[in-house]
Design an enzyme around this catalytic site. Structure first.
Site, mmCIF file in Angstrom:
data_model
loop_
_atom_site.group_PDB
_atom_site.id
_atom_site.type_symbol
_atom_site.label_atom_id
_atom_site.label_comp_id
_atom_site.label_asym_id
_atom_site.label_seq_id
_atom_site.Cartn_x
_atom_site.Cartn_y
_atom_site.Cartn_z
ATOM 1 N N HIS A 178 11.432 43.961 42.700
ATOM 2 C CA HIS A 178 10.736 43.322 41.580
ATOM 3 C C HIS A 178 11.634 43.156 40.353
ATOM 4 O O HIS A 178 11.330 42.364 39.473
ATOM 5 C CB HIS A 178 9.434 44.053 41.240
ATOM 6 C CG HIS A 178 9.624 45.405 40.638
ATOM 7 N ND1 HIS A 178 9.824 46.520 41.387
ATOM 8 C CD2 HIS A 178 9.663 45.803 39.358
ATOM 9 C CE1 HIS A 178 9.960 47.561 40.589
ATOM 10 N NE2 HIS A 178 9.874 47.159 39.354
ATOM 11 N N GLU A 216 13.889 56.002 32.589
ATOM 12 C CA GLU A 216 12.429 56.148 32.630
ATOM 13 C C GLU A 216 12.037 57.424 31.899
ATOM 14 O O GLU A 216 12.805 58.391 31.903
ATOM 15 C CB GLU A 216 11.953 56.256 34.083
ATOM 16 C CG GLU A 216 12.257 55.040 34.931
ATOM 17 C CD GLU A 216 11.846 55.260 36.384
ATOM 18 O OE1 GLU A 216 10.808 54.732 36.786
ATOM 19 O OE2 GLU A 216 12.565 55.979 37.093
ATOM 20 N N HIS A 240 17.794 48.364 42.872
ATOM 21 C CA HIS A 240 17.654 47.703 41.570
ATOM 22 C C HIS A 240 18.987 47.569 40.816
ATOM 23 O O HIS A 240 19.353 46.494 40.360
ATOM 24 C CB HIS A 240 16.674 48.472 40.677
ATOM 25 C CG HIS A 240 15.332 48.692 41.293
ATOM 26 N ND1 HIS A 240 14.664 47.712 41.986
ATOM 27 C CD2 HIS A 240 14.524 49.778 41.316
ATOM 28 C CE1 HIS A 240 13.499 48.188 42.407
ATOM 29 N NE2 HIS A 240 13.406 49.441 42.016
#
Ligand SMILES: NC(=O)c1ccc[n+]([C@@H]2O[C@H](COP(=O)([O-])OP(=O)(O)OC[C@H]3O[C@@H](n4cnc5c(N)ncnc54)[C@H](OP(=O)(O)O)[C@@H]3O)[C@@H](O)[C@H]2O)c1
Length: 484
Positions: A178, A216, A240
């Site tokens: 994504h 994160e 990613h």
């Protein structure tokens, strides 16, 4: 300013794992938003499939709740929600059993795009592919969407690719990352290849180094046991961060088309040098007051799995020879922030008295939060204080640049699902890319496992272990601040 929405062809989309977390949080609310925008036409249908026994009405209620919770739906959209829900159906199916498949086959229509989203554990991919084929539900035009993790090493990735290849051609397989669906990631390509300004500077003559950070604030919480078998390298870097690295480092493709882009990305992965373990720092977050440590979260007091990793990589080609790429990602960091920063070399010589020519341009591409791009440039400090130079950002935060239209910027999942329906694979990983990425990460992981490398502890809310700072300091460089 946001471009006109072009409706996609009518489709039947089957979501295996339609009752799961990903479907409820991302896929179904995303599809609702595409319906609201007019991109998903009323002729399209979505069929949830999972083992849970429920009827279509039960599924619609579940989706209605998910839209309320995760879809940003307003009360005024009640009518649109009802219309969207009318396009949903549900079949109780066990990927490993025979029940439900005939019913699903009966629901499929001719003359529309058929897509199958495998939002289930990868261990079920083979069963799903097999039964879709056996029951003649998928045809040569159908598409399948598969989620990460795509293997946990080269061998398992090859096995997964082989299983899918038994029944589907590579042109039918959409491996989702994504990160590639983010507006800024595509903007990175627009900035690089749509402007004359940057490409001449995009090489080892002008670029000092590149930093990629994905930080994160969350820990591994409820998925500790799963995460402990994976770690930051497998969970974040192999997919990613490497995809971002590819887009920033690849040669210009001759066209913005799937295989042209993916061929160039593959060349980058294949040109990555092996990384010496002195240039890798692995970390685990420590306990902080009442907040548990990584090992507590993972329920594994002897865990050597990393919740943080920083590394220095090199790409062996003419463009990037000698330019370090610093990657870092971690959990429980000081802010949630993903950024790629291209740090250009210092000015060679300053004509201004007293100025030490330490000015450097930095192009920072922010993926989250505040998606946008800023370019640090040197200007004269305003005022009568003589010719003093300061570095300031030329900021293009999308939400400011686009005003009210920014709200319409599509979420990554929505964009990617619409690309599946359009048959556009540009923003999806090809099987050989995934395998090449594992071929690069496997020896690094094997090396630290062989050495029983113990991750360094770091404070929650920090920028990772001190050794990660040293990784840059040793080279006379520093990480950019992690800002939320
Ligand atoms: N959640 C995320 O944010 C996220 C992000 C990236 C990737 N992923 C990946 O996406 C996939 C789904 O993740 P998730 O978080 O949604 O998992 P999840 O919440 O555990 O959901 C799993 C789904 O699969 C269904 N399922 C399980 N066994 C099945 C079987 N034998 N036959 C048919 N359906 C079955 C479950 O429903 P029943 O129990 O009713 O069968 C459920 O709908 C995983 O591969 C995950 O790694 C998830």
């Amino acid at each position: 300013m946001v471009s006109r929405v072009i409706p996609v062809e009518p489709f039947d989309l089957v979501i295996f794992g339609g009752t799961g977390d990903l479907a409820r949080r991302k896929i179904l609310p995303g599809l609702f938003r595409r319906y609201l925008s007019g991109q998903m036409t009323p002729e399209s249908r979505i069929i949830g499939a999972a083992r849970s026994e429920m009827d279509a009405e039960g599924f619609r209620q579940m989706v209605a709740d998910a839209i309320q919770e995760f879809g940003g739906a307003e009360k005024s959209e009640k009518k649109a929600i009802a219309e969207f829900l009318a396009r949903l159906d549900y079949v109780a199916i066990d990927a490993k059993g025979e029940g439900g498949w005939a019913q699903l086959a009966g629901l499929m229509r001719d003359g529309v795009v058929r897509a199958f989203y495998f939002s289930v554990a990868p261990s079920l991919f083979g069963d799903l592919a097999e039964r879709l084929h056996l029951h003649r539900i998928a045809n040569s035009e159908s598409r399948i969407v598969v989620e990460k993790p795509f293997g946990r090493d080269l061998e398992s990735a090859k096995a997964l690719n082989a299983v899918l290849a038994t029944h589907f051609d590579e042109t039918q397989i959409y491996r989702i990352d994504h990160y590639l669906g983010k507006e800024t990631v595509q903007n990175l390509m627009a900035v690089r290849f749509g402007n004359v300004l940057f490409e001449p500077l995009w090489n080892n003559h002008y670029v000092d180094h590149i930093q990629i950070t994905v930080a994160e604030t969350v820990g591994v919480g409820g998925r500790g046991a799963y995460y402990d078998k994976s770690g930051a390298m497998r969970d974040m870097v192999q997919n990613h961060l490497m995809q971002l690295l590819c887009l920033i480092a690849m040669e210009p493709p001759s066209k913005f088309e799937a295989d042209e882009v993916r061929n160039e990305k593959l060349k980058v992965i294949r040109a990555l040098q092996n990384v010496d373990h002195h240039h890798i720092v692995r970390g685990q977050y420590d306990a902080d007051g009442s907040s548990p440590s990584y090992r507590d979260d993972a329920e594994n007091p002897r865990s050597f799995t990393e919740s943080f990793i920083a590394m220095r990589c090199h790409i062996n080609n003419w463009r990037w020879a000698g330019v370090p790429f610093y990657l870092r990602t971690g959990k429980k960091m000081k802010a949630r922030s993903s950024e790629i920063a291209v740090v250009f070399k210092d000015l060679g010589h300053s004509i201004f008295e007293g100025d030490e020519a330490r000015h450097r341009n930095i192009l920072a591409i922010r993926l989250q939060p505040n998606e946008g791009i800023d370019l640090q440039v040197t200007i004269k400090e305003p005022g009568p204080g003589g010719m003093r130079l300061i570095d300031v950002p030329l900021d293009m935060t999308f939400s400011e640049a686009l005003g009210d239209d920014a709200e319409d910027v599509t979420d990554a999942y929505e964009r990617l699902i619409m690309d599946v329906i359009r048959g556009n694979q540009t923003l999806f990983m090809r099987g050989d890319e995934v395998e090449a990425a594992w071929a690069w990460t496997d020896p690094l992981i094997n090396d630290w496992e062989r050495r029983n490398d113990v991750p360094k502890l770091y404070d929650q809310g920090s920028a990772g272990p001190d050794d990660a700072l040293m990784l840059m300091h040793r080279d006379g460089r520093r990480w950019r601040d992690i800002k939320g």
